[in-house]
Scaffold this motif. Structure first.
Motif, PDB file in Angstrom:
ATOM      1  N   SER A   3       6.192 -13.543  17.618  1.00 25.67           N
ATOM      2  CA  SER A   3       6.799 -12.869  16.766  1.00 25.67           C
ATOM      3  C   SER A   3       4.852 -11.913  16.301  1.00 25.67           C
ATOM      4  O   SER A   3       4.967 -10.657  16.118  1.00 25.67           O
ATOM      5  CB  SER A   3       6.638 -13.704  15.444  1.00 25.67           C
ATOM      6  N   ASP A   4       4.001 -12.975  16.219  1.00 22.09           N
ATOM      7  CA  ASP A   4       2.643 -12.048  16.064  1.00 22.09           C
ATOM      8  C   ASP A   4       2.366 -11.469  16.804  1.00 22.09           C
ATOM      9  O   ASP A   4       1.472 -10.006  16.694  1.00 22.09           O
ATOM     10  CB  ASP A   4       1.563 -13.380  16.281  1.00 22.09           C
ATOM     11  N   GLY A   5       2.706 -11.478  18.306  1.00 20.58           N
ATOM     12  CA  GLY A   5       2.525 -10.130  19.300  1.00 20.58           C
ATOM     13  C   GLY A   5       2.907  -8.498  19.290  1.00 20.58           C
ATOM     14  O   GLY A   5       2.562  -7.851  19.553  1.00 20.58           O
ATOM     15  N   VAL A  31       0.873  -7.723  14.977  1.00 24.12           N
ATOM     16  CA  VAL A  31      -0.169  -7.761  14.454  1.00 24.12           C
ATOM     17  C   VAL A  31      -0.723  -5.901  15.565  1.00 24.12           C
ATOM     18  O   VAL A  31      -1.119  -5.266  15.055  1.00 24.12           O
ATOM     19  CB  VAL A  31      -1.113  -8.906  15.211  1.00 24.12           C
ATOM     20  N   PRO A  32       0.067  -5.967  17.248  1.00 23.58           N
ATOM     21  CA  PRO A  32      -0.659  -5.477  17.542  1.00 23.58           C
ATOM     22  C   PRO A  32      -0.406  -3.841  17.375  1.00 23.58           C
ATOM     23  O   PRO A  32      -0.636  -2.397  16.872  1.00 23.58           O
ATOM     24  CB  PRO A  32      -0.698  -5.539  19.154  1.00 23.58           C
ATOM     25  N   GLU A  51      -6.931  -6.006  21.241  1.00 21.64           N
ATOM     26  CA  GLU A  51      -6.791  -6.884  20.586  1.00 21.64           C
ATOM     27  C   GLU A  51      -5.814  -7.944  20.766  1.00 21.64           C
ATOM     28  O   GLU A  51      -5.686  -9.042  20.128  1.00 21.64           O
ATOM     29  CB  GLU A  51      -5.768  -5.909  19.326  1.00 21.64           C
ATOM     30  N   VAL A  52      -5.196  -7.819  21.983  1.00 16.09           N
ATOM     31  CA  VAL A  52      -4.640  -8.669  22.605  1.00 16.09           C
ATOM     32  C   VAL A  52      -5.005  -9.222  23.132  1.00 16.09           C
ATOM     33  O   VAL A  52      -4.554 -10.712  23.161  1.00 16.09           O
ATOM     34  CB  VAL A  52      -2.699  -7.886  23.506  1.00 16.09           C
ATOM     35  N   GLY A  83       8.015  -7.018  10.213  1.00 12.76           N
ATOM     36  CA  GLY A  83       7.661  -5.614  11.344  1.00 12.76           C
ATOM     37  C   GLY A  83       7.080  -4.041  10.491  1.00 12.76           C
ATOM     38  O   GLY A  83       6.156  -3.714  10.768  1.00 12.76           O
ATOM     39  N   ALA A  84       7.753  -4.133   9.829  1.00 12.34           N
ATOM     40  CA  ALA A  84       7.972  -2.746   9.757  1.00 12.34           C
ATOM     41  C   ALA A  84       6.863  -3.022   8.413  1.00 12.34           C
ATOM     42  O   ALA A  84       6.045  -1.628   8.268  1.00 12.34           O
ATOM     43  CB  ALA A  84       9.015  -2.165   8.824  1.00 12.34           C
ATOM     44  N   LEU A  85       6.851  -3.375   7.221  1.00 14.86           N
ATOM     45  CA  LEU A  85       6.042  -3.820   6.150  1.00 14.86           C
ATOM     46  C   LEU A  85       4.907  -3.489   6.800  1.00 14.86           C
ATOM     47  O   LEU A  85       3.747  -2.589   5.932  1.00 14.86           O
ATOM     48  CB  LEU A  85       6.649  -4.674   5.142  1.00 14.86           C
ATOM     49  N   ALA A  86       4.800  -4.413   7.553  1.00 11.75           N
ATOM     50  CA  ALA A  86       2.984  -4.983   7.980  1.00 11.75           C
ATOM     51  C   ALA A  86       2.491  -3.232   8.949  1.00 11.75           C
ATOM     52  O   ALA A  86       1.325  -3.533   8.399  1.00 11.75           O
ATOM     53  CB  ALA A  86       3.469  -5.526   9.233  1.00 11.75           C
TER      54      ALA A  86
END
Length: 244
Positions: A33-35, A38-39, A63-64, A224-227
Motif C-alpha cells: 500500500s505504501d509502495g 508514495v512513489p 525513493e523506492v 492513492g488517487a487523492l495522494a
C-alpha cells in the motif's frame, strides 16, 4: 475405546482450515500500500513540475530504495519491540508465580469465571495448573496478559517482507517512465496502471482481511488517487509562485 481415544479419533477426522498467516499478510499490506502510493504521488508531483521522465525515474527509484529500507527497518524494530515486551512480561509472571502463587491461582479462577464457570467447576483446573508450572505460566501469559509467544525469526521476516512488498509496489507507477520518454504521456499511463494495481490490491486485501472486497478496492484506489492528486496540485502551485 476410552473417552480420550474417541476425542483423538474425532480430531483426526476433523481438519479445520483457518487462515493463520495474518502477520505476513499484514506486512505485505503495509509494504504494497505504501509502495504503490508514495512513489505514485512523487512521480505525479514531479510530473506536475514538468520534470523529464529520466529525472522522475531517477527520483522514483531513489525513493523506492530509501522507502524500502525505512519501512523494513520500521517493521524490524516493531517486531523486535514486541518480542522484548513478551520476554519482560514472561520474567515478571514467572516471579509472581514463585513469590505470590495464591494470588496467581486466584487470578486463574477469576479468568475462568469470566467464561461462566463456577468455583467448583474451575477449582480442579486451577489445581492441575498449579502442579504444572510451565503450563501455568503459558496460561497466564495468554489469558491474563493476552500475549502470544513471538516467533524468534519474526523481526527479520517482517523487515524482509515489508521491504520487498514496498519495492514491488513502488515499481508499478514507475514502469511507464521507463518506457515512455515524454513525462506527460508517462504520467497518464502511470495513473491508469497504478489505479488498476490499487484496485486489484484493494480487492485482494478485502478478501484476506474479511472485509467487502469491492469496497476495499474502491477505498484503496481512492486513497492513492487523492495522494497523487494532492502531490500534483502542490507541485503546480509551487511552480506558479513567482521567484525573483
Amino acid at each position: 475405546m476410552d473417552d480420550s481415544g474417541k476425542q483423538k479419533l474425532l480430531l483426526d477426522d476433523h481438519k479445520e482450515r483457518h487462515f493463520t498467516a495474518g502477520e505476513i499478510v499484514r506486512d505485505i499490506i503495509i509494504g504494497v500500500s505504501d509502495g504503490l502510493t508514495v512513489p505514485f504521488a512523487l512521480a505525479a508531483g514531479l510530473s506536475g513540475a514538468n520534470a523529464s521522465s529520466s529525472i522522475i525515474l531517477t527520483a522514483g527509484i531513489a525513493e523506492v530504495a530509501a522507502g524500502a529500507i525505512s519501512m523494513g527497518l520500521g517493521g524490524y524494530l516493531a517486531a523486535k519491540s514486541e518480542a522484548d515486551h513478551y520476554v519482560r512480561e514472561l520474567k515478571r509472571e514467572q516471579e509472581e508465580i514463585i513469590t505470590v502463587p495464591d494470588i496467581e491461582a486466584a487470578e486463574i479462577g477469576e479468568i475462568l469465571a469470566q467464561y461462566g464457570l463456577e468455583p467448583h467447576e474451575y477449582a480442579p483446573v486451577v489445581n492441575a495448573l498449579r502442579r504444572r508450572p510451565q503450563a501455568w505460566l503459558d496460561f497466564m501469559m495468554k489469558f491474563e496478559l493476552g500475549l502470544e509467544k513471538p516467533d524468534p525469526r519474526r523481526a527479520v521476516q517482517s523487515a524482509f517482507t515489508i521491504a520487498l512488498a514496498y519495492v514491488l509496489g513502488g515499481l508499478v507507477p514507475l514502469i511507464p517512465y521507463m518506457l515512455l520518454p515524454r513525462a506527460a504521456e508517462a504520467l497518464i499511463a502511470s495513473v491508469v496502471l497504478t489505479l488498476v494495481a490499487l484496485l486489484i490490491f484493494g480487492y485482494g486485501k478485502g478478501r484476506f482481511t474479511g472485509n467487502r472486497p469491492l469496497r476495499s478496492a474502491l477505498q484503496t484506489a481512492l486513497i492513492g488517487a487523492l495522494a497523487s492528486a494532492a502531490a500534483f496540485a502542490m507541485a503546480k502551485a509551487v511552480q506558479a509562485i513567482p521567484y525573483p
